[in-house]
Design an enzyme around this catalytic site. Structure first.
Site, short mmCIF file in Angstrom:
data_model
loop_
_atom_site.label_atom_id
_atom_site.label_comp_id
_atom_site.label_asym_id
_atom_site.label_seq_id
_atom_site.Cartn_x
_atom_site.Cartn_y
_atom_site.Cartn_z
N LYS A 459 -7.00 -9.90 45.32
CA LYS A 459 -7.09 -11.35 45.94
C LYS A 459 -8.17 -12.15 45.09
O LYS A 459 -9.50 -11.52 44.94
CB LYS A 459 -7.34 -11.17 47.43
CG LYS A 459 -6.26 -10.62 48.32
CD LYS A 459 -6.41 -10.71 49.61
CE LYS A 459 -7.65 -9.55 50.16
NZ LYS A 459 -7.70 -9.46 51.23
N THR A 493 -11.97 -19.64 58.16
CA THR A 493 -11.51 -18.44 57.31
C THR A 493 -11.66 -17.17 58.09
O THR A 493 -11.20 -16.15 57.32
CB THR A 493 -12.06 -18.50 55.78
OG1 THR A 493 -13.35 -18.29 56.04
CG2 THR A 493 -11.82 -19.92 55.30
N GLY A 495 -10.73 -13.91 59.42
CA GLY A 495 -9.47 -13.05 59.75
C GLY A 495 -8.39 -13.47 58.56
O GLY A 495 -7.21 -13.27 58.80
N THR A 496 -8.44 -14.25 57.57
CA THR A 496 -7.68 -14.34 56.39
C THR A 496 -7.16 -13.23 55.68
O THR A 496 -6.01 -13.11 55.46
CB THR A 496 -8.31 -15.50 55.38
OG1 THR A 496 -9.59 -14.92 54.83
CG2 THR A 496 -8.60 -16.87 56.21
N GLY A 497 -7.98 -12.29 55.36
CA GLY A 497 -7.48 -11.14 54.65
C GLY A 497 -6.67 -10.23 55.56
O GLY A 497 -5.65 -9.91 55.17
N CYS A 498 -6.94 -10.15 57.02
CA CYS A 498 -6.21 -9.63 57.88
C CYS A 498 -4.86 -10.29 57.95
O CYS A 498 -3.71 -9.50 58.02
CB CYS A 498 -6.77 -9.50 59.27
SG CYS A 498 -8.36 -8.73 59.48
#
Length: 550
Positions: A459, A493, A495-498
């Protein structure tokens, strides 16, 4: 091999068109320059624009786009009518002229819709308004934002929210025209035989250019008495609607019929329910008591994608928008019991893992997933939560080695961010820092080949520059895919990765290819950030993305 999702290089520059002074001065000039610096290059680099210019864009895609554009323009006309009501005809100098100007713009938007699209609709024998049931989520989000801006108290803020539609459409059409006429091998393309010549000529015309200039002058007139707070809100509106323009073009290329897609998924679920085997996804991660990340974000994402969500909690946390105040890991044997309870009974098609906290818990997850992968196909998407946003290590070195060398090889996909990819590279013979897209590609392939990992998604949110570029490497075909989006400057932002990993797992469970699963998930998260909010009663800390996209 490379996919068609190419990232514009720094050498690709696109000169802006020559407009009158009103477009280069005042607030309008500032906003147009901001669009040039932030969004124009990524839009001009989209495959939709390239293929429309070449005349190779499929009729199916263009038809989908034209329907979305007609839906959009219907709302655009309503926005101008609403904005016109903000003019006080009794007190505003030249108020009557301004009122009529906005009404004319409202009428013009409708006329543009009918004039430009009518022949296409006639050719395809469709009713565009009935086709409106196929609205894309990006179109609906864009139009709803414009309507909310039109209902605000500030006429100037509403006008500025509409500016990107004027300027970007003219900018795209002018770019295509200039490219065709400046290249002798391409000039012949801009003829009546070009499938999209009507669209190109309409938006690159002197008449449309004049509309851009008049609209810019109108903005500058009202900006003369605007406060700095109002100007800042205008900049924010232009940033948001510019990003929504990018999403509108990109989602049109991939024909993202969100409501229809949701209906299809509901039908799939209904059909599955009759057979007692609904498709489900399991999240194995930590619980976020604040609701923005972890298990809670995963379950919200599953719900948004119409798959049945199940969970196995690796750790409890006490946290809110300000940070984590405490962590309580569950006993390893109890995590194993949770995983067994779900996978021995429920039709789980995909698993997403997040924060696993310790080497003991990681080994439990590896053992149980290996066991169940022998029994059935199970997509495993690993979000390797190793490094916090602030740069702190969240896993000890021993746990990192276990997850990299033992867990990654049994996964379908891993989704490290730049700091996490750099930490994984430290376990290889060629560690290095990642500062550009080419190094992201290099890192993805080295990680894949060194540790026997099928697919790696690096990412790119930590890269410097105006774009967030994610790189997917598929080892089976030795192919890279790049997914570019304008870098969204937002505090919402958490929690975006989760959510990205959970969305990928959901799409895989519903049968998408890996590339499509990542692309759809990326679009989902971008829309979620644009619609994000802060749940803090004080407005402090980090907000979360809007998982329901409402």
């Amino acid at each position: 091999m490379e996919s068609h999702n190419q990232v514009p290089t720094t050498s690709q520059t696109h000169s802006s068109p020559v407009l009158c002074s009103s477009c280069n001065e005042g607030l309008a000039g500032e906003l147009i320059l901001m669009m040039e610096q932030q969004i124009i290059e990524p839009i001009l680099g989209l495959p939709f624009i390239r293929e429309m210019m070449e005349g190779t864009l499929s009729e199916e895609i263009f038809r989908f786009y034209i329907i979305q554009d007609a839906i959009y323009l219907q709302t655009f006309s309503k926005v101008f009518a609403l904005v016109a009501t903000k003019i006080d005809l009794m007190k505003t100098p030249n108020g009557e002229q301004q009122y009529l100007f906005l009404l004319e713009q409202s009428k013009g938007a409708l006329e543009e819709s009918f004039k430009l699209h009518h022949e296409y609709f006639k050719k395809w024998n469709i009713n565009a308004f009935k086709e409106g049931s196929k609205s894309s989520k990006s179109c609906l989000l864009y139009t709803s934002f414009l309507l909310s801006a039109a209902h605000s108290d500030s006429l100037l803020e509403a006008l500025c929210a509409c500016l990107p539609c004027y300027y970007i459409y003219f900018r795209v059409a002018q770019y295509i025209t200039d490219r065709m006429l400046s290249n002798s091998t391409e000039s012949s393309l801009l003829t009546d035989s070009h499938p999209y010549v009507d669209w190109i000529k309409s938006y690159s015309s002197d008449e449309f250019k004049k509309g851009v200039e008049l609209f810019s002058a109108f903005i500058n007139q009202y900006a003369q008495t605007a406060s700095e707070r109002e100007r800042e809100k205008c900049r924010e509106n232009v940033t948001i609607t510019s990003q929504m323009e990018y999403l509108f073009w990109n989602s049109s290329y991939y024909m993202e019929e969100w409501p229809i897609e949701e209906l299809d998924r509901k039908r799939t679920l209904q059909s599955s329910n009759s057979a007692k085997v609904p498709k489900a996804v399991l999240t194995i991660a930590g619980s976020d008591s604040g609701g923005g990340a972890g298990i809670q974000a995963d379950l919200n994402t599953f719900h948004a994608h119409h798959v049945f969500g199940t969970s196995a909690i690796a750790a409890l946390t006490a946290q809110n928008t300000l940070g984590v105040q405490g962590v309580f890991p569950v006993p390893p044997e109890f995590l194993a019991k949770q995983i067994d309870s779900v996978l021995s009974d429920i039709n789980v098609c995909a698993v997403k893992t997040g924060m696993l906290y310790s080497s003991e818990l990681i080994r439990v997850v590896i053992e149980r997933l290996k066991f169940y992968k022998k029994e059935r196909t199970l997509h495993v998407v690993v979000d390797p939560v190793m490094v916090s946003t602030s740069g702190h290590n969240l896993l000890k070195d021993e746990a990192v080695e276990i997850i990299v060398k033992e867990f990654f090889p049994i996964s379908t996909l891993i989704t490290p961010n730049i700091p996490e990819a750099e930490r994984i590279l430290q376990l290889t013979e060629t560690p290095f820092l990642i500062t550009n897209v080419e190094q992201s590609k290099q890192a993805a392939k080295i990680i894949s080949t060194t540790f026997g990992i099928s697919n790696v998604l690096v990412k790119g949110g930590h890269l410097q520059g105006p774009f967030a570029v994610d790189v997917l490497y598929e080892s089976a075909v030795d192919m890279y895919y790049t997914f570019q989006a304008d870098l969204i400057h937002s505090n919402n932002t958490h929690g975006t990765g989760c959510s990205l990993a959970a969305a990928i797992a959901s799409n895989l469970a519903m049968g998408s290819s890996l590339e499509d699963a990542v692309r759809k998930a990326k679009l989902y998260v971008l829309n979620g950030i644009l619609r994000g909010f802060n749940t803090s009663i004080k407005g402090t800390g980090h907000g979360t993305l809007n998982h329901k996209l409402c």
